[in-house]
Design an enzyme around this catalytic site. Structure first.
Site, PDB file in Angstrom:
ATOM      1  N   ASP B 191     -33.161  49.770 -79.290  1.00 41.11           N
ATOM      2  CA  ASP B 191     -33.025  48.316 -79.803  1.00 41.11           C
ATOM      3  C   ASP B 191     -33.512  48.927 -81.304  1.00 41.11           C
ATOM      4  O   ASP B 191     -33.161  47.668 -82.487  1.00 41.11           O
ATOM      5  CB  ASP B 191     -34.372  48.776 -79.027  1.00 41.11           C
ATOM      6  CG  ASP B 191     -35.541  47.073 -79.753  1.00 41.11           C
ATOM      7  OD1 ASP B 191     -35.008  46.287 -80.322  1.00 41.11           O
ATOM      8  OD2 ASP B 191     -36.903  47.471 -79.656  1.00 41.11           O
ATOM      9  N   ASP B 352     -39.444  42.918 -74.821  1.00 41.48           N
ATOM     10  CA  ASP B 352     -40.900  43.574 -74.954  1.00 41.48           C
ATOM     11  C   ASP B 352     -41.754  43.678 -73.872  1.00 41.48           C
ATOM     12  O   ASP B 352     -42.624  44.640 -72.700  1.00 41.48           O
ATOM     13  CB  ASP B 352     -41.180  43.061 -76.133  1.00 41.48           C
ATOM     14  CG  ASP B 352     -40.601  43.511 -77.177  1.00 41.48           C
ATOM     15  OD1 ASP B 352     -39.597  44.559 -77.362  1.00 41.48           O
ATOM     16  OD2 ASP B 352     -40.499  42.711 -78.437  1.00 41.48           O
TER      17      ASP B 352
END
Lengths: 246, 431
Positions: B191, B352
């Site tokens: 990420d 997330d």
């Protein structure tokens, strides 16, 4: 039935803080953030403490003085942390005030400051209850209960929930006392908070004696109610003062 | 005293993101807690293509195997993200949107259905199969429709985002322990790279979307205020919320022009104090690209491992005006143009939600204490990310800080704190 018992224990420990949270804190996002950060701070202090004491664990079950040392060191660290929390809050308050000036909004009201202190204290208290009571509560949802030898009259979960409730009260309101004390430079209030905390911690040592919890827990509640009384008196006075000023 | 204190409005945006994340994590923990008995079976999916963890394996075997798993998983995720970037580059936007809808349908229908089924079995809820099927079908269709369609209340879309997060995360918690940890770390690193490094797939995607002024077709939770927004000032935005994201494009031109003028003013405020950051952190955020390998719920389905649901971000499409509108709103400069308040909140990728919840769900399999510690760590990591977001005003990865903190706190709690606290509490010592 057992699920009901588990929820009941959890509510004994955290019910009052839950209602405080719902009625005061949850309406203002900033206070929620304060609760969260103060909970995190308490958790960090607990982790540091356990890191310090890890080499000496498990303590012998029949000697009481290592526990006294442990409580003493914990209280010292946490009171230091409270002072740190105050310092951080002080800077935050300045920032907030200058921010409010720029936005041509009113500065923080005295009640706002009290609410921030309350939120900080609630964070400490909730963290205490969560880690010392709630996290051990999982077996209480199962089909049995558990008694410790030294306090054979009451189930362990119930007694730990009751003790946790006393500590939640003490933590929550001693933070308000401490913040007022620091803000006004009142030495008595600054000193009384660590004394209360230490006294409460030491009183749990009474539980070490066989059936000591019969005496220790009421004494603990005496300390908690004294804290509550003192805090109430102080808040009342400061509110009266601020009303007279305005 | 009619003007309210600044405490009332400060931090609304942060809580607007934290609340759904907390709800998602809470429900996942509840699910893993109540269903933990029934979910013994190993599932086969993209996350353990290479190596099936076996409790009896030695530590080195587990270590190597789960490392390999994590690497393969991340490579797959990266590959699919690049495919999505390509598709988006060549303007297959509608295809992407339909694909997202399809995968939402699939996730809600099959994985959600399986979870409902196990809930029904576990609590022995008396419901006949036809009713169950109809309910599930309705639930799924509504969720699919709410994806990119206009005319659907934003609250509904937010609810479905959280629901999808819960479903996928509950599924992911069935991965073996070591693989989960390695996967989380690998994803957090990925990420970081994908969003920040130039040429990273997510960065490309976000830049592409912002240069074209388009909505990114991705599954993103928008924390924009719902209809009952505070201060009741923004009729325009609640209307917009009703119209849905689709309508945004048409006015964005004018809004953007207007916002450029205001950009400097915003800047000035920004230099002034830290507190401003608390307020204007409404800028965009880009979620990690988390493709949900939804294919993996049957042992055989591995080959179809195109991960679905790229959770890209609807990146910083119009950074300038987004930055402005929160300021307008939170600071109560009510004289500003009401109708054009381009109200978009912080956006958080579905990924997330999922991976936060996976971490917490995994922690729930050990003890409640680790759950609390991980929850606090993740939320504070999220808070840090949001503050950074308002400092840097650009898309940021949300996973790294939170996941790292979460993992560190998990192991600290498990190794250090638990013996300490249990030893204290069972002796009724507290402080």
């Amino acid at each position: 039935m057992t699920v009901a018992a588990g929820i009941g224990y959890a509510l004994v420990a955290l019910g009052p803080s839950l209602s405080l949270f719902v009625s005061v804190i949850s309406k203002k996002p900033f206070l929620i953030l304060t609760v969260l950060s103060s909970t995190l701070l308490w958790l960090v202090s607990l982790i540091v403490l356990s890191g310090l004491w890890r080499p000496f664990l498990p303590l012998k079950a029949n000697v009481w003085w290592p526990y006294a040392l442990l409580v003493l060191s914990s209280v010292c660290l946490q009171e230091g942390l409270r002072f740190l929390f105050w310092k951080i809050y002080k800077r935050l308050e300045d920032v907030l005030d200058s921010f409010a000036d720029r936005m041509s909004r009113p500065r923080l009201f005295p009640t706002d400051k009290l609410q921030i202190a309350l939120a900080g204290g609630l964070g400490h208290g909730v963290a205490h209850a969560v880690f010392f009571c709630l996290s051990l509560l999982t077996p209480a949802f199962g089909p049995a209960t558990f008694y410790v030898d030294r306090c054979s009259q009451v189930p362990f979960f119930l007694i730990s929930a009751i003790i946790a409730l006393a500590f939640v009260t003490i933590h929550t309101f001693s933070m308000v006392i401490a913040f007022e004390g620091y803000a006004k430079g009142n030495k008595v209030d600054q000193v009384i908070v660590p004394v209360i905390h230490l006294a409460a911690g030491m009183l749990t040592l009474v539980n070490f004696a066989s059936e000591g919890c019969v005496i220790g827990v009421p004494l603990l509640y005496l300390v908690a109610s004294l804290t509550l009384l003192h805090c109430g008196k102080m808040v009342w006075q400061s509110l009266i003062e601020s009303r007279n000023q305005s | 005293m009619e003007s309210s204190s600044i405490l009332d409005s400060l931090g609304v945006e942060i809580i607007g993101v934290m609340a759904p994340v907390s709800i998602c994590m809470f429900l996942v923990v509840l699910l893993t807690y109540s269903l933990s008995v029934t979910s013994d079976l190993q599932i086969r999916s993209a996350a353990n293509l290479v190596y099936m963890e076996n409790p009896s394996d030695s530590t080195t075997v587990k270590l190597e195997g789960s490392l390999a798993n994590a690497i393969v998983f991340v490579v797959l995720v990266a590959a699919v993200t690049f495919v999505i970037v390509l598709l988006f580059y060549y303007k297959f936007t509608n295809f992407l949107k339909h694909y997202m809808r399809f995968s939402a349908f699939f996730v809600l229908g099959t994985m959600g259905g399986a979870i409902f089924l196990s809930i029904i079995q576990h609590f022995s809820i008396p419901v006949d199969s036809i009713t169950c099927f109809i309910l599930l079908f309705n639930f799924t269709i509504l969720g699919t429709l709410s994806m990119f369609a206009g005319g659907i209340p934003i609250v509904l879309r937010q609810c479905y985002m959280v629901a999808m997060g819960i479903v996928v995360a509950a599924w992911f918690t069935k991965f073996p322990e070591w693989t989960t940890w390695f996967m989380l770390v690998a994803l957090a690193l990925y990420d970081l790279v994908a969003v920040l490094v130039p040429g990273g797939p997510l960065k490309l995607l976000v830049e592409l979307a912002s240069s074209r002024d388009e909505e990114l077709p991705a599954m993103v939770y928008e924390a924009r205020p719902t209809v009952s927004s505070h201060q009741g000032r923004n009729r325009g935005s609640s209307l917009r919320a009703l119209v849905g994201g689709g309508g945004a494009v048409s006015d964005s031109g004018s809004v953007e022009l207007q916002a450029v003028g205001n950009h400097d003013a915003t800047r000035n405020v920004d230099y002034n104090a830290i507190a401003v950051r608390d307020v204007d952190n409404v800028v965009e955020r880009s979620p990690p690209v988390v493709e949900i390998p939804r294919e993996g719920h049957f042992a055989s389905a591995v080959s179809s491992s195109e991960l679905s649901t790229a959770v890209g971000s609807r990146g910083e499409i119009v950074v300038a005006d987004e930055e402005m509108s929160p300021l307008v709103e939170l600071m109560g400069w009510e004289d500003n143009r009401e109708d054009e308040s381009f109200e978009k909140g912080i956006k958080l990728g579905l990924g997330d939600f999922i991976f936060y919840s996976v971490l917490v769900g995994r922690a729930a399999m050990y003890d409640l204490m680790t759950v609390y510690a991980c929850y606090l760590a993740i939320i504070s990591g999220l808070g840090c990310t949001l503050i950074l977001l308002s400092v840097y005003n650009r898309a940021l990865p949300a996973l790294p800080i939170s996941i790292m903190l979460g993992i560190v706190f998990y192991f600290l709690t498990r190794l250090l704190m638990e013996p300490f606290v249990v030893g204290m509490a069972t002796n009724l010592m507290m402080f």
